[in-house]
Design a protein around this motif. Sequence first.
Motif, PDB file in Angstrom:
ATOM      1  N   TYR A 161      28.282  24.461  72.933  1.00 61.53           N
ATOM      2  CA  TYR A 161      28.305  24.456  74.393  1.00 61.53           C
ATOM      3  C   TYR A 161      27.004  23.899  74.945  1.00 61.53           C
ATOM      4  O   TYR A 161      26.993  23.088  75.880  1.00 61.53           O
ATOM      5  CB  TYR A 161      28.518  25.872  74.935  1.00 61.53           C
ATOM      6  CG  TYR A 161      29.907  26.428  74.714  1.00 61.53           C
ATOM      7  CD1 TYR A 161      30.970  25.600  74.398  1.00 61.53           C
ATOM      8  CD2 TYR A 161      30.152  27.793  74.827  1.00 61.53           C
ATOM      9  CE1 TYR A 161      32.242  26.114  74.194  1.00 61.53           C
ATOM     10  CE2 TYR A 161      31.416  28.319  74.621  1.00 61.53           C
ATOM     11  CZ  TYR A 161      32.455  27.480  74.304  1.00 61.53           C
ATOM     12  OH  TYR A 161      33.712  27.984  74.110  1.00 61.53           O
ATOM     13  N   VAL A 162      25.882  24.346  74.392  1.00 57.79           N
ATOM     14  CA  VAL A 162      24.567  23.911  74.859  1.00 57.79           C
ATOM     15  C   VAL A 162      24.399  22.418  74.663  1.00 57.79           C
ATOM     16  O   VAL A 162      23.925  21.706  75.561  1.00 57.79           O
ATOM     17  CB  VAL A 162      23.450  24.685  74.128  1.00 57.79           C
ATOM     18  CG1 VAL A 162      22.081  24.081  74.443  1.00 57.79           C
ATOM     19  CG2 VAL A 162      23.463  26.151  74.530  1.00 57.79           C
ATOM     20  N   TYR A 163      24.792  21.908  73.497  1.00 56.95           N
ATOM     21  CA  TYR A 163      24.630  20.485  73.203  1.00 56.95           C
ATOM     22  C   TYR A 163      25.478  19.623  74.130  1.00 56.95           C
ATOM     23  O   TYR A 163      25.102  18.481  74.445  1.00 56.95           O
ATOM     24  CB  TYR A 163      25.001  20.202  71.747  1.00 56.95           C
ATOM     25  CG  TYR A 163      24.102  20.898  70.749  1.00 56.95           C
ATOM     26  CD1 TYR A 163      22.783  21.186  71.056  1.00 56.95           C
ATOM     27  CD2 TYR A 163      24.580  21.287  69.497  1.00 56.95           C
ATOM     28  CE1 TYR A 163      21.952  21.832  70.147  1.00 56.95           C
ATOM     29  CE2 TYR A 163      23.761  21.930  68.580  1.00 56.95           C
ATOM     30  CZ  TYR A 163      22.449  22.204  68.913  1.00 56.95           C
ATOM     31  OH  TYR A 163      21.628  22.838  68.021  1.00 56.95           O
ATOM     32  N   ILE A 164      26.621  20.144  74.551  1.00 55.08           N
ATOM     33  CA  ILE A 164      27.481  19.404  75.467  1.00 55.08           C
ATOM     34  C   ILE A 164      26.977  19.520  76.904  1.00 55.08           C
ATOM     35  O   ILE A 164      27.005  18.548  77.668  1.00 55.08           O
ATOM     36  CB  ILE A 164      28.935  19.908  75.379  1.00 55.08           C
ATOM     37  CG1 ILE A 164      29.518  19.599  73.996  1.00 55.08           C
ATOM     38  CG2 ILE A 164      29.803  19.278  76.459  1.00 55.08           C
ATOM     39  CD1 ILE A 164      30.877  20.216  73.744  1.00 55.08           C
ATOM     40  N   MET A 165      26.480  20.717  77.261  1.00 54.80           N
ATOM     41  CA  MET A 165      26.080  20.987  78.632  1.00 54.80           C
ATOM     42  C   MET A 165      24.834  20.222  79.042  1.00 54.80           C
ATOM     43  O   MET A 165      24.743  19.722  80.165  1.00 54.80           O
ATOM     44  CB  MET A 165      25.829  22.493  78.808  1.00 54.80           C
ATOM     45  CG  MET A 165      27.064  23.342  78.763  1.00 54.80           C
ATOM     46  SD  MET A 165      27.961  23.349  80.321  1.00 54.80           S
ATOM     47  CE  MET A 165      26.810  24.230  81.364  1.00 54.80           C
ATOM     48  N   LEU A 166      23.863  20.118  78.129  1.00 57.12           N
ATOM     49  CA  LEU A 166      22.583  19.518  78.503  1.00 57.12           C
ATOM     50  C   LEU A 166      22.725  18.067  78.980  1.00 57.12           C
ATOM     51  O   LEU A 166      22.214  17.722  80.048  1.00 57.12           O
ATOM     52  CB  LEU A 166      21.600  19.618  77.330  1.00 57.12           C
ATOM     53  CG  LEU A 166      21.055  21.020  77.046  1.00 57.12           C
ATOM     54  CD1 LEU A 166      20.140  20.999  75.838  1.00 57.12           C
ATOM     55  CD2 LEU A 166      20.315  21.561  78.265  1.00 57.12           C
ATOM     56  N   PRO A 167      23.408  17.196  78.232  1.00 55.77           N
ATOM     57  CA  PRO A 167      23.592  15.826  78.761  1.00 55.77           C
ATOM     58  C   PRO A 167      24.388  15.803  80.061  1.00 55.77           C
ATOM     59  O   PRO A 167      24.083  15.012  80.957  1.00 55.77           O
ATOM     60  CB  PRO A 167      24.360  15.113  77.636  1.00 55.77           C
ATOM     61  CG  PRO A 167      24.116  15.921  76.414  1.00 55.77           C
ATOM     62  CD  PRO A 167      23.979  17.329  76.882  1.00 55.77           C
TER      63      PRO A 167
END
Length: 244
Positions: free
Chosen positions: A101-107
């Motif tokens: 989730y974090v890796y998708i959310m940041l960009p």
Amino acid sequence: MSDDKQLSFIGHLKELRSCLTRSVIALVVAIPISFFAAKYVFDILMKPVPGIKLIYTEVTEMLGTYAKVTLIIAVILALPFIVYQIVMFVRPALTKRERSYVYIMLPAIAICFLIGATFAYFVLLPPALQFLFTFGSDIAEPMIKVGNYVSVLTNLLFWIGLCFEIPIVIFFLSKIGIVKPQWLTKFRKAAYLVAFIIGAVITPTFDPVNQSLVAVPVIILYEFGIILSRIARRKKEVPSSANS
């Protein structure tokens, strides 16, 4: 057992200190680059009002404004590294799914913020500043202080960019089960009212046209957030129904 916990706690503090130190170093390294780039940023900030001439009335005002712009640029340049340090610090405490989730959310967060700032710069700023500079110009000649001008523009770019994070925030809250699309639909009228309140607070003018330039995109983003919320809840409910 308590000694292990204490050591673990001390280890976390040391890691936090290392992350903060590396972030500060990245910010310090970015400052000299930002100092030379600030002049070009001033040119960009002045483009929404062609021919504008800014003034300063205090001895240190121009230096303080230049330092402020330099610091803002340095933070922007160092932000990817700072965010990376934050993610690496909290990463051990996250599950595999939470990490994805974090890796998708940041960009997505970065892209939405840039879209919002771009919208503010090209769509909102020209009419808003034009209104402010021409209102009452037959009574008094506008003499705009550089510090005030930069503050108005940077605040507007920041808050509009932040407003464009609404769909991402709604999607994330729906994904973790805090928000449901039924609630968002139920409070739609209240959300529309809040959108116009946000428009009145963010915009530097009091005319309804410029307020609507903020409120209407916020409403559209809210509606898009409802769609994303339904998608998030649907994906969340499919596995549970399959297991049953």
